[in-house]
Design a protein around this motif. Structure first.
Motif, PDB file in Angstrom:
ATOM      1  N   TYR A   1       0.920  -1.278   0.229  1.00  0.00           N
ATOM      2  CA  TYR A   1       0.026   0.042  -0.022  1.00  0.00           C
ATOM      3  C   TYR A   1       0.989   1.322   0.011  1.00  0.00           C
ATOM      4  O   TYR A   1       0.357   2.270  -0.543  1.00  0.00           O
ATOM      5  N   ARG A   2       2.030   1.207   0.366  1.00  0.00           N
ATOM      6  CA  ARG A   2       3.050   2.284   0.365  1.00  0.00           C
ATOM      7  C   ARG A   2       3.239   2.839  -1.072  1.00  0.00           C
ATOM      8  O   ARG A   2       3.758   3.858  -1.426  1.00  0.00           O
ATOM      9  N   ASN A   3       2.881   1.953  -2.125  1.00  0.00           N
ATOM     10  CA  ASN A   3       3.107   2.470  -3.407  1.00  0.00           C
ATOM     11  C   ASN A   3       2.090   3.319  -3.759  1.00  0.00           C
ATOM     12  O   ASN A   3       2.052   3.805  -5.037  1.00  0.00           O
ATOM     13  N   MET A   4       0.963   3.586  -3.017  1.00  0.00           N
ATOM     14  CA  MET A   4      -0.221   4.420  -3.464  1.00  0.00           C
ATOM     15  C   MET A   4       0.247   5.872  -3.296  1.00  0.00           C
ATOM     16  O   MET A   4       1.245   6.244  -2.689  1.00  0.00           O
ATOM     17  N   ASN A   5      -0.149   6.715  -4.115  1.00  0.00           N
ATOM     18  CA  ASN A   5      -0.021   8.167  -4.065  1.00  0.00           C
ATOM     19  C   ASN A   5      -0.374   8.806  -2.926  1.00  0.00           C
ATOM     20  O   ASN A   5      -1.433   8.210  -2.297  1.00  0.00           O
TER      21      ASN A   5
END
Length: 337
Positions: free
Chosen positions: A290-294
């Motif tokens: 989820y850290r790849n979300m903006n």
């Protein structure tokens, strides 16, 4: 005389059997329905194809490796590696996701390999599997695959996901077949539901509406809403308690027993780093995907969480688990609920 009584008894027995059949039919109709017997609902496949435009590939990568997090389930990971789980197979090569006694659920190879993956699946077969829960063979997928949430995925996002997955490096991966014991093997036929109409782009006009869409695709409720016999417990939405190994999903409602002390900055920091100040998030919470979300999507998720109904349900993974009368599971502070 005896013959007359025999005929009467046979007649009574016939009416009794007929009544029993009618009663049984009624019970089936108004409880589990006839799908476990006759098979899951399914639509015929079409010849539609999704063009792999640059915009779709970019959006598809963002969804698959972030919000939708396909590779978390469809790849092998070393969950004990730190600070984040380490991929031990090619992306999407599949894995035995659950193996418990007679139950085995396999997350299949979703790479374009033609023999062991999805290389021979049509675009519409993939679309039907993702959003409607029907495999290439026409059978129902085990509902641990969150097609119930994915059915809300817009048509354009679906096209982006499929276009991107087809670009993943093919991987030959020999996996056992899923093994679903009876009667569960029949009951899963209840869940698939064909989509009869297009799914439009979501309303993202406000952070809250945008966050609701992201939370739905991200499957937050699957982990953070406790369930009983496979069904979410009404009134405990997002209140935590589901146990994964030695970790219970926490309460993420804005109740004091949940995350009322979070602000937007702390929420974003937790997802980006896997730490809530001095506390480390367990890898069962896939923050590392989820850290790849903006930032806009993460802030929208937090905005939506703030609108949830506060639910008092104490869950703490730092103390020994005890039985919880509220959710029926064993987790830290369970006996205080």
């Amino acid at each position: 005389m005896a013959r007359r009584w025999l005929k009467r008894l046979l007649k009574i027995a016939g009416y009794g059997l007929l009544g029993l059949i009618v009663l049984l039919a009624g019970v089936i109709t108004f409880t589990i329905g006839w799908r476990p017997i006759f098979g899951a609902k399914s639509r015929a496949l079409t010849d539609r194809k999704f063009e792999a435009t640059p915009e779709r590939l970019q959006r598809g990568q963002y969804l698959v490796e972030g919000i939708v997090n396909c590779f978390h389930c469809h790849s092998k990971y070393d969950e004990k590696a730190t600070p984040v789980p380490v991929l031990t197979s090619k992306k999407g090569a599949g894995t035995v996701f659950v193996e418990d006694g007679e139950l085995r659920v396999v997350a299949p190879n979703i790479t374009p390999d033609k023999e062991t993956g999805i290389g021979n699946w049509s675009d519409d077969a993939l679309a039907r599997a993702v959003r409607e829960g029907i495999g290439n063979d026409g059978g129902a997928l085990f509902p641990i695959m969150p097609y119930g949430q994915f059915r809300h995925m817009s048509d354009e996002d679906l096209a982006s996901v499929i276009a991107y997955v087809r670009t993943v490096e093919p991987a030959r991966s020999e996996l056992p077949k899923s093994q679903i014991p009876f009667p569960l093997s029949r009951l899963i036929n209840v869940y698939p539901e064909p989509l009869a109409a297009p799914v439009p782009a979501p309303d993202v006009s406000t952070p809250i509406k945008r966050g609701e869409y992201v939370v739905t695709l991200g499957g937050c409720t699957d982990c953070h809403t406790p369930s009983k016999r496979g069904q979410p417990i009404a009134g405990l939405e997002f209140a935590g308690g589901n146990v994964f190994g030695d970790v219970a999903a926490t309460n993420i409602t804005p109740d004091p027993s949940g995350i009322s002390y979070y602000d937007e900055a702390l929420f974003v920091e937790a997802i980006r780093t896997g730490h809530v100040k001095g506390r480390t998030l367990k890898p069962q919470m896939p923050w590392w995907a989820y850290r790849n979300m903006n930032d806009d999507d993460l802030k929208a998720v937090f905005a939506y969480f703030k609108t949830l109904k506060p639910v008092k349900h104490r869950v703490d993974n730092t103390v020994p688990p005890t039985e919880c009368k509220l959710c029926g599971q064993k987790h830290g502070l369970g006996d205080s609920n």
